[in-house]
Motif scaffolding. Sequence first.
Motif, PDB file in Angstrom:
ATOM      1  N   UNK A 135       0.835  -1.196   0.000  1.00 47.55           N
ATOM      2  CA  UNK A 135       0.000   0.000   0.000  1.00 47.55           C
ATOM      3  C   UNK A 135       0.861   1.234   0.000  1.00 47.55           C
ATOM      4  N   UNK A 136       0.234   2.376   0.211  1.00 46.61           N
ATOM      5  CA  UNK A 136       1.023   3.593   0.213  1.00 46.61           C
ATOM      6  C   UNK A 136       0.194   4.828   0.435  1.00 46.61           C
ATOM      7  N   UNK A 137       0.905   5.952   0.603  1.00 51.40           N
ATOM      8  CA  UNK A 137       0.276   7.227   0.918  1.00 51.40           C
ATOM      9  C   UNK A 137       0.164   8.089  -0.328  1.00 51.40           C
ATOM     10  N   UNK A 138      -0.760   9.042  -0.272  1.00 50.12           N
ATOM     11  CA  UNK A 138      -0.954   9.989  -1.365  1.00 50.12           C
ATOM     12  C   UNK A 138      -1.115  11.375  -0.771  1.00 50.12           C
ATOM     13  N   UNK A 139      -0.381  12.322  -1.332  1.00 49.75           N
ATOM     14  CA  UNK A 139      -0.468  13.713  -0.884  1.00 49.75           C
ATOM     15  C   UNK A 139      -0.550  14.594  -2.124  1.00 49.75           C
ATOM     16  N   UNK A 140      -1.727  15.146  -2.368  1.00 57.02           N
ATOM     17  CA  UNK A 140      -1.907  15.942  -3.562  1.00 57.02           C
ATOM     18  C   UNK A 140      -1.592  15.117  -4.794  1.00 57.02           C
ATOM     19  N   UNK A 141      -0.688  15.601  -5.624  1.00 53.56           N
ATOM     20  CA  UNK A 141      -0.318  14.901  -6.852  1.00 53.56           C
ATOM     21  C   UNK A 141       0.868  13.971  -6.670  1.00 53.56           C
ATOM     22  N   UNK A 142       1.310  13.760  -5.419  1.00 50.41           N
ATOM     23  CA  UNK A 142       2.472  12.916  -5.145  1.00 50.41           C
ATOM     24  C   UNK A 142       2.032  11.622  -4.465  1.00 50.41           C
ATOM     25  N   UNK A 143       2.817  10.575  -4.682  1.00 50.42           N
ATOM     26  CA  UNK A 143       2.440   9.293  -4.119  1.00 50.42           C
ATOM     27  C   UNK A 143       3.629   8.482  -3.653  1.00 50.42           C
ATOM     28  N   UNK A 144       3.383   7.605  -2.698  1.00 48.68           N
ATOM     29  CA  UNK A 144       4.371   6.631  -2.222  1.00 48.68           C
ATOM     30  C   UNK A 144       3.696   5.275  -2.188  1.00 48.68           C
TER      31      UNK A 144
END
Length: 848
Positions: free
Chosen positions: A545-554
């Motif tokens: 899984x991963x995180x999303x912040x605005x237009x950025x992702x991990x």
Amino acid sequence: MEITRRHLLSLLSAAGVLTVVSPPRWAGASDPGTGTTGLLANTVDVFAGTAESNARPEVAAKLSAIDQTARTWLAALDTARDGELFNGLPLGTSDPNLNASFQHLYEIALATRTPGGAPSDLDGDVDTQRRVIDALVWLHENYYGDQAQGYYGNWFTWEIGISAHVGKTLALLDEQVRAYRPDLVGTYVASMDAYLRNGIDGDVNLDSRFHTGANLADITTNRMLQGALLGDEARIRKAVEDQLTVFATIDPYALRHGNTDGYYADGSFIQHHSVAYTGSYGKALLTRVVQTLKILDGTGLANTEALVPVVQGWVTNGFAPLIFEGWMMEIVKGRAVSRTTSGYTDVAAVVEAVVDLTGYATGADAAALKSYVAFIRSTSRAALNPTTFVSPVTIARYTDIVDDDTVQPADLGPAHRRVAFNAMDKNVHRRPGFAFALSRSSDRISKYEYMSGENLMPWFQGDGAHYLYLSGQDQTEAYGVDYFTTVSPYALAGVTAPVEHRQTIPQLYGTPFYDNPGHPLEFTASSESQNTYVYFPRGTNGHSGGAALGAYGAAGMVLSSDAAYAAKQTGILPDDFVVYQNVTAMRSWFMLDDEIVVLVAGIDDGAGRAVTTSVDARISAPSDDVSISGSARDGSAWSGPGTGDPLWLRYANESKGTAVGYVFLTSQQARVALDPVTRSRRVVRTANPDTAVTKNVFDVSVSHAAGAEPGPLAYALVPNATEAQLRGYSPAGPIIVLANDTRVQAVLHAGLGLVAANVFHAGWHESVGMRIEGPASVIVQNRPRLTTIAVSDPTMGRDTVSATLLGRSLTKVAGDRGVRVNRSDGNTHLEFPTRQAYGRSLTVTLRG
């Protein structure tokens, strides 16, 4: 358009069902536009067109194709041999041939009901219609009516496929059937009920693993049409009620009927309970429910207005992110990636559904859908051929949209976006000029899908395989069936795999599946054991899984072996059942503006094999002008294939105007290859034509010797990079690897003021002024006086995730409800409520 969970659940409550399924007030209605008569008329209009639509010049090619197809099969009907209805399709043991025979009868019947087009002696030809009816009688008497003899092969043939063809054929020929063989409808419906063996008493079983998602939509649409043919409105209303269940967003914490198939809150779509499948079964579901809206329109049998926003939400949140310049991404196509039909063909079916949906949406919603149709048409690298649409009416509507100067092309999402489909372990990262698609897997989501001789070498497709689509390129020359045909299955772009040779299922067992019905696990063609261990095995890792912040992702995942390998170790699988062991490793992807940063650590092969990580793999035509340039870490120039320690590399296809850069953030011996490969498309799918394909395969990879202690690997993909741009990367920035081991993988991008980290182990972990309680995925972006943090739980099982910003006393100014912020000792302590968030990111913005 977002549909709230409360609204969706209300649709399926007793009161909600009543808002969609009309009461039996239309029974006996005399208005030909209502009730069962209206449903039949709508069905004919959908498939055969209307006099108005068929008079349009843009529909002529479709009508010609319908006419020519019918003549082809009439000729085959004339030359059939013993045991055949159509020449070349022997019956008795082949369910595909039986299904095809029913399909071809439908195609002949369709040509006799196409009004308003160019004159054809087939249109309205009673003799041809009665010939089709006689053929239906013959098939039933000899190959379909005996249920004890039937139901061999694929369950889908008997419960869905044949029923769909028969129902449409009888609807097209309803008048002649009633006059010539009035008993035929009842005879066939009784048999279709009898073949619904995964149902209950000839009806749908919502608790059956076969009656879910797209399959359920198909079955219930068939039953609506059967109800119309019988004049049985109760059957129609029951079918509508059953189909309503596919409109509900799947809540993994409150499953209905134990079903995990369908659309999720984050836009994911799953079929077969664990396969990411938007581009195949999800597409089929979209098509079917929109057709249902059309056949029920104006009949009074159902009020479908409440369902239109739900379907529009599927298009906006589920399909649009996965379509790049008219191409459906590989990560959601399952076994269909091995078919010769392209991603452009897939999207044509989506466009047809969207065109029809514009007729039911209103105001700004309808305008947005029309603009999206125009957007796909204007950006697709392949011309969309509306002749492939099922309905002539839709062809006319499509033409009206694309010819309307007031409709401005517009995507349904921003050009700068990232979409975390965590419910199906997939990521999409988009910027003007490229799209990056990532395929993960877990103990929730299958590593791949193989079935029926399709996708024969799928083993690593869910182990971090990526697809980097470049703007302006014909994607059939970059991906599609030829990519999987010519690129080694062990070296798909982004994959870390052991060096070994594996055998396909037909090679292992001589059949398209593992057959062992006498074993306690009852391995038959469509058994649960076959699904679990052969067709679409899940991983054994819980971290994906991963995180999303605005237009950025991990995104992060732990590589693992599949469920079949794990089960074999416990002794529950048969001795002759072959399994393969994968490597383990921690992998992270940080998706930024110009770069996708990839970290790999903890590579471990329990079998002592060598391991290879494929940084990227791309294909090109032998005639393309391809160049490879770069700089070695010692400052010397790099040119062409070879092995060494690169600082950066650039792959450029001058013929196509495309390029990709690779920045190596750690010292690694990399191998760069550009080799011609010729293989038959049949190596990936037994039904493909034996067509030889030759491609130049570019591969940049890092090898880890057997028995060696592999070090961590870090690199960045830079789409559309120039050499000048690549020279700007150095060990000092702008990308700095902060951590890359089995506990934490983290990077800093100085230019963006962004830190992103994946934590793989429990406990507190510190990195760059922040402590994180793992496992977790975190993105932090610092701007003047504001800090924004996004956190997700990649295990999907934690109640809370905590983090502390060291040496900073900040105040919450915005963010998700429930995020707790406390300050003490000059630090800021954060607690994110991740319970039942199912991978969704929670964010908070702080000032200070």
